[in-house]
Design a protein around this motif. Structure first.
Motif, short mmCIF file in Angstrom:
data_model
loop_
_atom_site.label_atom_id
_atom_site.label_comp_id
_atom_site.label_asym_id
_atom_site.label_seq_id
_atom_site.Cartn_x
_atom_site.Cartn_y
_atom_site.Cartn_z
N GLN A 59 9.95 -0.93 18.22
CA GLN A 59 8.74 -1.30 17.47
C GLN A 59 7.88 -0.08 17.13
N VAL A 60 7.50 -0.01 15.87
CA VAL A 60 6.58 1.05 15.43
C VAL A 60 5.28 0.37 14.99
N TYR A 61 4.24 0.64 15.74
CA TYR A 61 2.94 -0.01 15.52
C TYR A 61 2.23 0.67 14.36
N THR A 62 1.96 -0.11 13.32
CA THR A 62 1.39 0.47 12.11
C THR A 62 0.04 -0.18 11.82
N GLY A 63 -0.94 0.64 11.49
CA GLY A 63 -2.28 0.09 11.25
C GLY A 63 -3.00 0.84 10.15
N GLY A 64 -4.17 0.34 9.80
CA GLY A 64 -5.00 1.01 8.80
C GLY A 64 -5.95 1.98 9.49
N LEU A 65 -6.16 3.13 8.88
CA LEU A 65 -7.12 4.10 9.42
C LEU A 65 -8.31 4.17 8.47
N LEU A 66 -9.47 3.88 9.02
CA LEU A 66 -10.69 3.89 8.20
C LEU A 66 -11.67 4.93 8.77
N ALA A 67 -11.98 5.93 7.97
CA ALA A 67 -12.98 6.93 8.39
C ALA A 67 -14.36 6.34 8.15
N LEU A 68 -15.07 6.05 9.23
CA LEU A 68 -16.36 5.35 9.12
C LEU A 68 -17.49 6.32 8.77
N THR A 69 -17.43 7.51 9.33
CA THR A 69 -18.48 8.50 9.05
C THR A 69 -17.92 9.90 9.32
N ASN A 70 -18.41 10.87 8.57
CA ASN A 70 -18.02 12.26 8.90
C ASN A 70 -19.24 13.03 9.42
N ILE A 71 -20.30 12.28 9.74
CA ILE A 71 -21.48 12.93 10.33
C ILE A 71 -21.21 13.05 11.83
N CYS A 72 -21.45 14.24 12.38
CA CYS A 72 -21.23 14.42 13.82
C CYS A 72 -22.29 15.34 14.40
N VAL A 73 -22.77 14.97 15.57
CA VAL A 73 -23.80 15.81 16.21
C VAL A 73 -23.18 16.96 16.99
N ASN A 74 -21.86 17.00 17.08
CA ASN A 74 -21.20 17.98 17.93
C ASN A 74 -20.60 19.14 17.13
N SER A 103 -14.60 -4.65 3.08
CA SER A 103 -13.51 -4.70 2.09
C SER A 103 -12.31 -3.89 2.59
N SER A 104 -12.53 -2.84 3.38
CA SER A 104 -11.38 -2.09 3.91
C SER A 104 -10.58 -2.96 4.88
N MET A 105 -11.29 -3.77 5.66
CA MET A 105 -10.57 -4.64 6.61
C MET A 105 -9.73 -5.67 5.86
N LYS A 106 -10.31 -6.16 4.76
CA LYS A 106 -9.57 -7.12 3.94
C LYS A 106 -8.30 -6.48 3.38
N ILE A 107 -8.44 -5.23 2.94
CA ILE A 107 -7.27 -4.52 2.40
C ILE A 107 -6.19 -4.40 3.46
N VAL A 108 -6.61 -4.07 4.71
CA VAL A 108 -5.62 -3.92 5.80
C VAL A 108 -4.88 -5.24 6.01
N LYS A 109 -5.64 -6.33 6.01
CA LYS A 109 -5.01 -7.64 6.21
C LYS A 109 -4.07 -7.96 5.04
N GLU A 110 -4.52 -7.69 3.82
CA GLU A 110 -3.68 -7.99 2.65
C GLU A 110 -2.39 -7.16 2.64
N MET A 111 -2.44 -5.99 3.26
CA MET A 111 -1.23 -5.16 3.35
C MET A 111 -0.25 -5.73 4.38
N GLY A 112 -0.72 -6.70 5.15
CA GLY A 112 0.14 -7.31 6.17
C GLY A 112 0.11 -6.54 7.48
N LEU A 113 -0.87 -5.65 7.63
CA LEU A 113 -0.97 -4.89 8.88
C LEU A 113 -1.81 -5.67 9.88
N LYS A 114 -1.63 -5.37 11.16
CA LYS A 114 -2.27 -6.17 12.19
C LYS A 114 -3.33 -5.42 12.99
N ARG A 115 -3.62 -4.20 12.59
CA ARG A 115 -4.58 -3.43 13.39
C ARG A 115 -5.33 -2.43 12.53
#
Ligand code: SF4
Length: 323
Positions: free
Chosen positions: A38-53, A79-91
Motif C-alpha cells: 500500500q502506498v498512502y497518497t494524499g493532498g498537500l495544502l500549504a496553509l501559510t508561508n508566514i513563520c516566526v522562526n 475548496s482545496s479539501m473538495k478537490i482532494v475528495k474529488e480526486m478520490g484521495l482519502k487524506r
C-alpha cells in the motif's frame, strides 16, 4: 537480527551489492507483505508561508524577504479539501510555517471540514501546547507532524535558534501522549551531521515509533543561512535509511516523494520516487495548494510534486497499490 547501532552503521556503509541483497530487497518484501503493497497518497495544502522562526535550512525563515507571504482563507481551504475528495484521495496534509495569527478555532474548522469530506487530516504547523494537541485530537485530528530534524542536540540547537532540542522533543512526546498519530523524522545531510548522527537519527525514529516518517535529504534553499556552505544531502544514505526504517517500522508510512542526487526536478523526480519505493517507502502527496502560491512555498529549492496520473503510472510499474 537486532538492528542496533552497530548493525545500522554496518549497513549504512557496506558495499551496495551486499546492501541490496541483504536489506533493500528485504525492505521491498516488507512493503509488499506486512505493508500489503500500500502506498498512502494524499493532498498537500500549504496553509501559510508566514513563520516566526528562522531555521537555517528552510526557505520560509522569517528573514527571507524575497517571498510573498500568504495565508489561505477559509474558502480556499474548503475548496482545496473538495478537490482532494474529488480526486478520490482519502487524506490531506495541511502544512505551513509557525504562524500564531492562525487561531485554534481555524484549525478546528479545518478538521471539521476534512471530516465532512471523509478525509484523514494531518497538520504540520509548528509547535502547540499539549492542551492544544488534546483539543485538536478531540476534534478529530488524525496526525500531527513535527520533525526532530536531527538527533544531535548540539547541531539541532545550532540551526534552530528559536527552539531547543529539548523543547522540540517535549512537543513530539506530547503529540504521542494525547493519542495523535505522529509524523516525525530527520533530514539527511544537515550541516555538521556526522555518520554517528545518521545512525542515531534512524534509532530515534524507531524509538519514537513514528507513524509517518517524512525523512528527506537536505536540499539547499535560496536565502537561507545553511545554503551558503552546505551541499545537497547524500541520496544513497537517504535510500539506505529508508530501507532500514521500513524493516524497523514495518507498519509506518515513509515518504516516497524523493529526488535523485542533485536533481533539478526535486521531489517530482519520477526516478527518485520509484527508487525510494523500491527501498520500501510508501507515502506520496499531490499538490493542492493554489497554483499561483506554490512558488512562494519553497521550503527547499524546486519543491515540486508529481501529479496523480504520474503517481499511478509509477505504482503500476512497481505493482503497488494506491490507497
Ligand atoms: S522549518 Fe518550519 S518552523 Fe522552521 S522556518 Fe521553516 S516553516 Fe518555520
Amino acid at each position: 537480527m537486532k538492528y542496533d547501532y552497530d548493525l545500522i552503521a554496518h549497513y549504512l556503509k557496506v558495499d551496495r551489492d551486499t546492501f541490496n541483497r541483504e536489506i533493500k530487497d528485504k525492505a521491498f518484501g516488507v512493503l509488499n507483505n506486512e505493508t500489503k503493497s500500500q502506498v498512502y497518497t494524499g493532498g498537500l495544502l500549504a496553509l501559510t508561508n508566514i513563520c516566526v522562526n528562522n531555521c537555517h535550512y528552510c526557505g520560509l525563515n522569517r528573514e527571507n524577504g524575497t517571498i510573498n507571504r500568504f495565508t489561505l482563507n477559509d474558502d480556499q481551504v474548503k475548496s482545496s479539501m473538495k478537490i482532494v475528495k474529488e480526486m478520490g484521495l482519502k487524506r490531506i496534509l495541511l502544512i505551513g510555517g509557525e504562524n500564531p495569527k492562525i487561531s485554534l478555532n481555524s484549525y478546528l474548522k479545518y478538521i471539521e471540514e476534512a471530516k465532512k469530506n471523509d478525509l484523514e487530516i494531518n497538520l504540520a504547523m509548528g509547535v502547540f501546547s499539549k492542551k492544544e494537541y488534546k483539543i485538536l485530537k478531540e476534534a478529530g485530528l488524525d496526525y500531527y507532524t513535527i520533525k526532530f530534524e536531527i538527533s544531535n542536540p548540539k547541531i539541532f540547537n545550532s540551526c534552530n535558534p528559536d527552539i531547543t532540542f529539548e523543547e522540540r522533543m517535549k512537543a513530539i512526546y506530547e503529540v504521542k501522549e494525547v493519542g495523535l498519530k505522529l509524523g516525525t523524522g530527520s533530514i539527511v545531510g544537515l550541516k555538521n551531521q556526522s555518520f554517528k548522527d545518521l545512525v542515531n537519527d534512524i534509532l530515534l525514529t524507531k524509538e519514537l515509533e513514528a507513524d509517518w516518517v517524512p525523512i528527506v535529504p537536505y536540499i539547499p534553499a535560496k536565502n537561507t543561512i545553511m545554503a551558503k556552505d552546505t551541499p545537497f544531502g547524500d541520496v544513497d544514505i537517504l535510500l539506505r535509511s529508508i530501507s532500514l526504517l521500513r524493516i524497523l517500522l514495518p507498519n509506518s508510512q515513509i515518504t516516497a516523494g524523493q529526488p535523485t542526487q542533485n536533481s533539478t526536478l526535486g521531489f517530482a523526480d519520477k526516478e527518485g520516487n520509484m527508487d525510494a519505493m523500491r527501498h520500501g517507502a510508501n507515502k506520496l502527496f499531490v499538490e493542492v495548494t493554489p497554483f499561483a502560491l506554490q512558488k512562494d512555498f519553497e521550503i527547499t529549492q524546486g519543491r515540486k510534486l508529481l501529479q496523480l496520473q504520474k503517481i499511478d503510472e509509477m505504482l503500476d510499474a512497481l505493482n503497488l497499490k494506491r490507497v
